[in-house]
Enzyme design. Sequence first.
Site, PDB file in Angstrom:
ATOM      1  N   ASP A  79      41.145  47.653  35.799  1.00 19.01           N
ATOM      2  CA  ASP A  79      40.596  49.005  35.812  1.00 19.01           C
ATOM      3  C   ASP A  79      39.468  49.146  36.824  1.00 19.01           C
ATOM      4  O   ASP A  79      38.861  48.162  37.251  1.00 19.01           O
ATOM      5  CB  ASP A  79      40.108  49.415  34.423  1.00 19.01           C
ATOM      6  CG  ASP A  79      39.009  48.506  33.880  1.00 19.01           C
ATOM      7  OD1 ASP A  79      39.081  47.280  34.101  1.00 19.01           O
ATOM      8  OD2 ASP A  79      38.072  49.015  33.233  1.00 19.01           O
ATOM      9  N   GLU A 140      37.444  46.596  31.246  1.00 15.02           N
ATOM     10  CA  GLU A 140      36.202  45.871  31.534  1.00 15.02           C
ATOM     11  C   GLU A 140      35.080  46.814  31.936  1.00 15.02           C
ATOM     12  O   GLU A 140      33.920  46.620  31.556  1.00 15.02           O
ATOM     13  CB  GLU A 140      36.450  44.843  32.652  1.00 15.02           C
ATOM     14  CG  GLU A 140      35.298  43.852  32.852  1.00 15.02           C
ATOM     15  CD  GLU A 140      34.195  44.367  33.762  1.00 15.02           C
ATOM     16  OE1 GLU A 140      33.075  43.803  33.718  1.00 15.02           O
ATOM     17  OE2 GLU A 140      34.432  45.330  34.518  1.00 15.02           O
TER      18      GLU A 140
END
Length: 382
Positions: A79, A140
């Site tokens: 991400d 994350e």
Amino acid sequence: MDVHSQEKEMLILLEKLVNIDSGSSHKAGVDQVAQELIPLFEQLGFHVTTISQETVGDHLRIIHPTQRQASILIVAHMDTVFEPGTANERPFTIKGTRAYGPGVIDMKASLVSVIYALRYLKENGSDAYQHVELVLNSDEEIGSSTSRQLIEEAAKGKAYALVMEPARRDGSVVTERRGNGRFTIEVHGKAAHSGIEPEKGRSAIEELAHKIVKLHELNDHEHGISVNVGIIEGGNAVNTVSATAIGHIDVRVATEEQAEEMEHKIETMCASSDVSGTEIELTGDISRPPMVKNEKIARLFQVVKKVGAELGIELKDTKTGGGSDASFTAAMGIPTIDGLGPVGGNAHSEKEYLDIPSLTERTLLLAKVIEKLVEDRKTKRS
């Protein structure tokens, strides 16, 4: 296989990944990144398990079928922090020796680096790549709330953890990080017209203001404690005593003791109101423990440093206030090195860049570190 000769091919893959919007809240985009990566790991003989998620992208757990228990865990994330449409507005570009684009250094270059490091080992006859397990997560950048358990489960029994956040601008790897957490204070008061009957109101904004001042008094930068109320919300009209107000708080700590202390202080602070008639609701916690450089991490860094020297890379280590999944493995007592990705800078901004020569350089470093760690364990057992 010569890694340096693969630079053009690596950049083609990197361009493909960077041009996929994969912000943490954009599940379809993160899943698209995963679908690009899965076949590449399968071509290397790995088995990929997809851990489905409802609101964020699916996580990947990757292991070679020849290993019941791999000795090395590699953690990387798919991400980014960017909103959908960003990749179309400023797609992957190369200017001189730098590549630009959303997530190019944090951390799509690292995803490319991992694949080519494992490919290098396999194609050059080393079975060290089979001793690696990988977790690629999708959240994350927003705290790893859905992937922390997966990372910790995969880390059990591992001898080492290698985390693929980018190297610092000067090429340093990371051996120490502050822990961090997020808290939200929601204050409920009573609305009233500020001109006609202000005495009947109970200002949620006033109460939040008291708390903001007290929260910022907790800062102790000298000892690694940072508290910042970064976003506030409240009120619906300038002539109305506010009935609600919300404050979003970022907390950074250097030690586990500080984490416990800060949680206790914030909870105690919010247990009572400064403005009579207002009520406070507190949520959040210190979600990432600090990564403390202990003897195990120091010894692992010396191995990485020695491997780097053999490749002509003078490596230094550093500490940083930013959060990372390395905190989870380090807190479990597993020797952990972070910042093993390529070199770049300006992450999370429009100027984010990758130093292109470091893409192959750090890929070879990663491959050789994996090989060295596996060889050392085999030697100890024999």
